[in-house]
Design a protein around this motif. Structure first.
Motif, PDB file in Angstrom:
ATOM      1  N   THR A   1      74.939  75.961  67.608  1.00  0.00           N
ATOM      2  CA  THR A   1      73.703  76.536  68.270  1.00  0.00           C
ATOM      3  C   THR A   1      73.685  78.027  68.891  1.00  0.00           C
ATOM      4  N   ILE A   2      72.547  78.566  68.777  1.00  0.00           N
ATOM      5  CA  ILE A   2      72.321  79.906  69.514  1.00  0.00           C
ATOM      6  C   ILE A   2      71.732  79.906  70.536  1.00  0.00           C
ATOM      7  N   SER A   3      72.083  80.347  71.591  1.00  0.00           N
ATOM      8  CA  SER A   3      71.282  80.284  72.815  1.00  0.00           C
ATOM      9  C   SER A   3      69.991  80.993  72.735  1.00  0.00           C
ATOM     10  N   LEU A   4      69.015  80.761  73.544  1.00  0.00           N
ATOM     11  CA  LEU A   4      67.580  81.551  73.482  1.00  0.00           C
ATOM     12  C   LEU A   4      68.047  82.937  73.725  1.00  0.00           C
ATOM     13  N   PRO A   5      68.904  83.413  74.657  1.00  0.00           N
ATOM     14  CA  PRO A   5      68.935  84.852  74.887  1.00  0.00           C
ATOM     15  C   PRO A   5      69.465  85.538  73.708  1.00  0.00           C
ATOM     16  N   ALA A   6      70.480  84.990  73.057  1.00  0.00           N
ATOM     17  CA  ALA A   6      71.126  85.251  72.000  1.00  0.00           C
ATOM     18  C   ALA A   6      70.520  85.463  70.724  1.00  0.00           C
ATOM     19  N   ILE A   7      69.370  84.795  70.349  1.00  0.00           N
ATOM     20  CA  ILE A   7      68.610  84.683  69.416  1.00  0.00           C
ATOM     21  C   ILE A   7      68.199  86.129  68.655  1.00  0.00           C
ATOM     22  N   LYS A   8      67.826  86.929  69.395  1.00  0.00           N
ATOM     23  CA  LYS A   8      67.464  88.511  68.935  1.00  0.00           C
ATOM     24  C   LYS A   8      68.760  88.990  68.431  1.00  0.00           C
ATOM     25  N   ASN A   9      69.843  89.012  69.035  1.00  0.00           N
ATOM     26  CA  ASN A   9      71.007  89.675  68.672  1.00  0.00           C
ATOM     27  C   ASN A   9      71.437  88.803  67.439  1.00  0.00           C
ATOM     28  N   ALA A  10      71.293  87.712  67.133  1.00  0.00           N
ATOM     29  CA  ALA A  10      71.674  86.796  66.024  1.00  0.00           C
ATOM     30  C   ALA A  10      70.897  87.177  64.877  1.00  0.00           C
ATOM     31  N   VAL A  11      69.619  87.526  65.037  1.00  0.00           N
ATOM     32  CA  VAL A  11      68.773  88.164  63.751  1.00  0.00           C
ATOM     33  C   VAL A  11      69.224  89.558  63.616  1.00  0.00           C
ATOM     34  N   VAL A  12      69.382  90.576  64.421  1.00  0.00           N
ATOM     35  CA  VAL A  12      69.847  91.821  64.309  1.00  0.00           C
ATOM     36  C   VAL A  12      71.253  91.875  63.708  1.00  0.00           C
ATOM     37  N   ASP A  13      72.090  90.930  64.040  1.00  0.00           N
ATOM     38  CA  ASP A  13      73.350  90.709  63.410  1.00  0.00           C
ATOM     39  C   ASP A  13      73.554  90.199  62.055  1.00  0.00           C
ATOM     40  N   GLY A  14      72.528  89.651  61.672  1.00  0.00           N
ATOM     41  CA  GLY A  14      72.414  88.899  60.357  1.00  0.00           C
ATOM     42  C   GLY A  14      72.912  87.339  60.349  1.00  0.00           C
ATOM     43  N   GLN A  15      73.187  87.053  61.416  1.00  0.00           N
ATOM     44  CA  GLN A  15      73.738  85.313  61.543  1.00  0.00           C
ATOM     45  C   GLN A  15      72.848  84.629  61.480  1.00  0.00           C
ATOM     46  N   LEU A  16      71.548  85.150  61.765  1.00  0.00           N
ATOM     47  CA  LEU A  16      70.184  84.047  61.819  1.00  0.00           C
ATOM     48  C   LEU A  16      69.172  84.975  60.716  1.00  0.00           C
ATOM     49  N   THR A  17      68.801  84.498  59.458  1.00  0.00           N
ATOM     50  CA  THR A  17      68.128  85.019  58.695  1.00  0.00           C
ATOM     51  C   THR A  17      66.915  84.152  58.426  1.00  0.00           C
ATOM     52  N   PRO A  18      65.712  84.733  57.910  1.00  0.00           N
ATOM     53  CA  PRO A  18      64.809  83.870  57.520  1.00  0.00           C
ATOM     54  C   PRO A  18      65.036  82.862  56.785  1.00  0.00           C
ATOM     55  N   ASP A  19      66.167  82.694  55.670  1.00  0.00           N
ATOM     56  CA  ASP A  19      66.556  81.813  54.975  1.00  0.00           C
ATOM     57  C   ASP A  19      67.541  80.938  55.635  1.00  0.00           C
ATOM     58  N   THR A  20      68.039  81.097  56.865  1.00  0.00           N
ATOM     59  CA  THR A  20      68.895  80.112  57.404  1.00  0.00           C
ATOM     60  C   THR A  20      68.027  78.769  57.541  1.00  0.00           C
ATOM     61  N   PHE A  21      68.823  77.735  57.515  1.00  0.00           N
ATOM     62  CA  PHE A  21      68.282  76.529  57.791  1.00  0.00           C
ATOM     63  C   PHE A  21      68.587  75.978  59.248  1.00  0.00           C
ATOM     64  N   VAL A  22      67.408  75.623  59.736  1.00  0.00           N
ATOM     65  CA  VAL A  22      67.598  75.281  60.970  1.00  0.00           C
ATOM     66  C   VAL A  22      66.874  73.838  61.274  1.00  0.00           C
ATOM     67  N   PHE A  23      67.169  73.250  62.248  1.00  0.00           N
ATOM     68  CA  PHE A  23      66.844  71.703  62.358  1.00  0.00           C
ATOM     69  C   PHE A  23      65.508  72.012  63.387  1.00  0.00           C
ATOM     70  N   ASN A  24      64.491  71.302  62.600  1.00  0.00           N
ATOM     71  CA  ASN A  24      63.338  71.110  63.255  1.00  0.00           C
ATOM     72  C   ASN A  24      62.875  70.149  64.463  1.00  0.00           C
ATOM     73  N   THR A  25      63.382  70.300  65.623  1.00  0.00           N
ATOM     74  CA  THR A  25      63.467  69.453  66.755  1.00  0.00           C
ATOM     75  C   THR A  25      62.099  69.291  67.199  1.00  0.00           C
ATOM     76  N   LEU A  26      61.170  69.614  66.516  1.00  0.00           N
ATOM     77  CA  LEU A  26      59.747  69.587  67.005  1.00  0.00           C
ATOM     78  C   LEU A  26      58.949  68.388  66.089  1.00  0.00           C
ATOM     79  N   VAL A  27      59.698  67.803  65.061  1.00  0.00           N
ATOM     80  CA  VAL A  27      59.144  66.677  64.455  1.00  0.00           C
ATOM     81  C   VAL A  27      58.337  65.608  65.257  1.00  0.00           C
TER      82      VAL A  27
END
Length: 165
Positions: free
Chosen positions: A111-137
């Protein structure tokens, strides 16, 4: 009334609760053992509800309710939330975590905390192709077909647009 998850209608309504940490197999069993009796007695205005539970990835508690059988009420939904909160207290788990849950290439879930998401994108840990779990189903069918999605197709997409700017 409790029914096995696979017996629920594809139109069954789904609520996904995310644990703040991975659950041990024994904890998954405890969650199921505590929720099954509660869901067996779950009712709305005296009418029994047809419901089930599924623990996915040792991280997500998925409660399903067949609304074609009987509709829930606000009070019955509140009861299920209270029950899950009590289970969480017994296990020392917060099932109401709102972090982004992602699946890494080694199949592990982090899990990536909400405040850390921007940094995870910048650092490349979270990319557009990263699989995430759609908890909004919202339905079992959606859970079965859109549970794991690319981050670019999720609520996280806005972070990639911001990163490009």
């Amino acid at each position: 009334m409790y029914v096995d998850f696979d017996k629920l209608s594809d139109n069954a309504r789904i609520w996904v609760y995310q644990a703040d940490r991975p659950l041990a197999d024994t904890e998954v069993k405890t969650v199921e053992e505590l929720l099954k009796p509660a869901l067996s007695q779950w009712a709305a205005h005296g009418q029994p509800l047809l419901a089930s539970v599924n623990v996915s990835e040792n991280r997500f508690v998925v409660i399903g309710l067949d609304e074609e059988y009987s509709l829930p009420s606000g009070c019955s939904i509140d009861d299920s939330v209270r029950t899950l909160r009590n289970v969480g207290q017994q296990l020392g788990v917060d099932f109401f975590d709102r972090s982004a849950a992602v699946q890494l290439t080694d199949e592990s879930v982090v899990t990536i905390s909400l405040p850390a998401i921007k940094n995870a994108v910048v650092d490349g840990q979270l990319t557009p192709d990263t699989f995430v779990f759609n908890t909004l189903v919202k339905t079992k069918a959606e859970f079965l077909t859109n549970w794991r999605i690319r981050a670019a197709n999720s609520w996280l997409s806005r972070y990639f647009k911001q990163a490009v700017v």
